[in-house]
Design a protein around this motif. Sequence first.
Motif, PDB file in Angstrom:
ATOM      1  N   ASN A   4       3.552   0.538  21.476  1.00  0.00           N
ATOM      2  CA  ASN A   4       4.895   0.779  21.674  1.00  0.00           C
ATOM      3  C   ASN A   4       5.692   1.524  20.791  1.00  0.00           C
ATOM      4  N   GLY A   5       6.096   2.620  21.209  1.00  0.00           N
ATOM      5  CA  GLY A   5       7.023   3.569  20.196  1.00  0.00           C
ATOM      6  C   GLY A   5       8.374   3.184  20.405  1.00  0.00           C
ATOM      7  N   GLY A   6       9.357   3.879  20.155  1.00  0.00           N
ATOM      8  CA  GLY A   6      10.857   3.913  20.690  1.00  0.00           C
ATOM      9  C   GLY A   6      11.469   5.346  20.897  1.00  0.00           C
ATOM     10  N   ALA A   7      12.571   5.317  20.945  1.00  0.00           N
ATOM     11  CA  ALA A   7      13.321   6.438  21.567  1.00  0.00           C
ATOM     12  C   ALA A   7      13.245   7.620  20.392  1.00  0.00           C
ATOM     13  N   VAL A   8      13.248   7.306  19.212  1.00  0.00           N
ATOM     14  CA  VAL A   8      13.329   8.254  18.130  1.00  0.00           C
ATOM     15  C   VAL A   8      11.788   8.145  17.174  1.00  0.00           C
ATOM     16  N   GLY A   9      10.817   7.591  17.676  1.00  0.00           N
ATOM     17  CA  GLY A   9       9.645   7.470  17.135  1.00  0.00           C
ATOM     18  C   GLY A   9       8.271   6.885  17.771  1.00  0.00           C
ATOM     19  N   PRO A  10       7.147   7.349  17.483  1.00  0.00           N
ATOM     20  CA  PRO A  10       5.928   7.140  18.093  1.00  0.00           C
ATOM     21  C   PRO A  10       5.340   5.831  17.872  1.00  0.00           C
ATOM     22  N   PRO A  11       4.516   5.222  18.327  1.00  0.00           N
ATOM     23  CA  PRO A  11       3.930   3.861  18.140  1.00  0.00           C
ATOM     24  C   PRO A  11       3.174   4.087  16.567  1.00  0.00           C
ATOM     25  N   HIS A  12       3.141   2.965  15.862  1.00  0.00           N
ATOM     26  CA  HIS A  12       2.641   3.141  14.612  1.00  0.00           C
ATOM     27  C   HIS A  12       1.056   2.824  14.571  1.00  0.00           C
ATOM     28  N   ASP A  13       0.502   2.401  15.852  1.00  0.00           N
ATOM     29  CA  ASP A  13      -0.981   2.111  15.783  1.00  0.00           C
ATOM     30  C   ASP A  13      -1.765   3.139  15.334  1.00  0.00           C
ATOM     31  N   GLY A  14      -2.565   2.969  14.220  1.00  0.00           N
ATOM     32  CA  GLY A  14      -3.648   3.902  13.977  1.00  0.00           C
ATOM     33  C   GLY A  14      -2.909   5.007  12.829  1.00  0.00           C
ATOM     34  N   ILE A  15      -1.875   4.828  12.535  1.00  0.00           N
ATOM     35  CA  ILE A  15      -0.933   5.640  11.388  1.00  0.00           C
ATOM     36  C   ILE A  15      -1.834   5.894  10.324  1.00  0.00           C
ATOM     37  N   ALA A  16      -2.342   4.982   9.587  1.00  0.00           N
ATOM     38  CA  ALA A  16      -3.000   5.024   8.511  1.00  0.00           C
ATOM     39  C   ALA A  16      -4.454   5.724   8.611  1.00  0.00           C
ATOM     40  N   GLN A  57       9.786  -3.915  -3.934  1.00  0.00           N
ATOM     41  CA  GLN A  57       9.010  -4.719  -3.386  1.00  0.00           C
ATOM     42  C   GLN A  57       8.871  -4.738  -2.074  1.00  0.00           C
ATOM     43  N   GLU A  58       9.979  -4.611  -1.404  1.00  0.00           N
ATOM     44  CA  GLU A  58       9.954  -4.684   0.046  1.00  0.00           C
ATOM     45  C   GLU A  58       9.387  -3.304   0.516  1.00  0.00           C
ATOM     46  N   LEU A  59       9.669  -2.086  -0.210  1.00  0.00           N
ATOM     47  CA  LEU A  59       9.253  -1.018   0.225  1.00  0.00           C
ATOM     48  C   LEU A  59       7.782  -0.993   0.065  1.00  0.00           C
ATOM     49  N   ALA A  60       7.137  -1.476  -1.022  1.00  0.00           N
ATOM     50  CA  ALA A  60       5.514  -1.461  -1.114  1.00  0.00           C
ATOM     51  C   ALA A  60       5.137  -2.260  -0.051  1.00  0.00           C
ATOM     52  N   ASP A  61       5.618  -3.644   0.506  1.00  0.00           N
ATOM     53  CA  ASP A  61       5.476  -4.386   1.312  1.00  0.00           C
ATOM     54  C   ASP A  61       5.118  -3.454   2.722  1.00  0.00           C
ATOM     55  N   VAL A  62       6.007  -2.833   3.093  1.00  0.00           N
ATOM     56  CA  VAL A  62       6.140  -2.010   4.406  1.00  0.00           C
ATOM     57  C   VAL A  62       5.110  -0.899   4.308  1.00  0.00           C
ATOM     58  N   MET A  63       4.930  -0.454   3.078  1.00  0.00           N
ATOM     59  CA  MET A  63       3.790   0.547   2.889  1.00  0.00           C
ATOM     60  C   MET A  63       2.421   0.013   2.874  1.00  0.00           C
ATOM     61  N   SER A  64       2.081  -1.360   2.442  1.00  0.00           N
ATOM     62  CA  SER A  64       0.945  -1.789   2.526  1.00  0.00           C
ATOM     63  C   SER A  64       0.655  -2.374   3.925  1.00  0.00           C
ATOM     64  N   TYR A  65       1.706  -2.608   4.602  1.00  0.00           N
ATOM     65  CA  TYR A  65       1.340  -2.994   6.143  1.00  0.00           C
ATOM     66  C   TYR A  65       1.149  -1.891   6.688  1.00  0.00           C
ATOM     67  N   LEU A  66       1.788  -1.047   6.809  1.00  0.00           N
ATOM     68  CA  LEU A  66       1.349   0.333   7.437  1.00  0.00           C
ATOM     69  C   LEU A  66      -0.020   0.821   7.204  1.00  0.00           C
ATOM     70  N   LEU A  67      -0.300   0.889   5.852  1.00  0.00           N
ATOM     71  CA  LEU A  67      -1.683   1.328   5.636  1.00  0.00           C
ATOM     72  C   LEU A  67      -2.857   0.410   6.225  1.00  0.00           C
ATOM     73  N   THR A  68      -2.668  -0.889   6.668  1.00  0.00           N
ATOM     74  CA  THR A  68      -3.583  -1.589   7.476  1.00  0.00           C
ATOM     75  C   THR A  68      -3.614  -1.069   8.915  1.00  0.00           C
ATOM     76  N   LEU A  69      -2.716  -0.266   9.239  1.00  0.00           N
ATOM     77  CA  LEU A  69      -2.727  -0.058  10.793  1.00  0.00           C
ATOM     78  C   LEU A  69      -3.825   1.092  11.188  1.00  0.00           C
ATOM     79  N   LYS A  70      -5.081   0.749  11.139  1.00  0.00           N
ATOM     80  CA  LYS A  70      -5.935   1.853  11.400  1.00  0.00           C
ATOM     81  C   LYS A  70      -6.573   1.891  12.942  1.00  0.00           C
TER      82      LYS A  70
END
Length: 70
Positions: A4-16, A57-70
């Motif tokens: 699921n993406g949104g009106a202004v952005g694509p799904p993040h599945d596999g972004i990494a 730290q919050e930004l680092a956490d978001v980055m860490s999460y996004l980098l797990t989306l493979k």
Amino acid sequence: VGGNGGAVGPPHDGIATRKQRDYIYNSLVKPIEVLAQGFDMFGARPMPPMDILLDRQELADVMSYLLTLK
């Protein structure tokens, strides 16, 4: 996530696997400079820069999460 993406952005599945770390980071902190393909037609920043809303730290956490989306 979950296809699921949104009106202004694509799904993040596999972004990494599709984008490099620098691209993902810049899309968070410089969203007007890094617009996802197909979503650049809006001509406006879809979200505020996350580095002014989140602390380091919050930004680092978001980055860490996004980098797990493979």
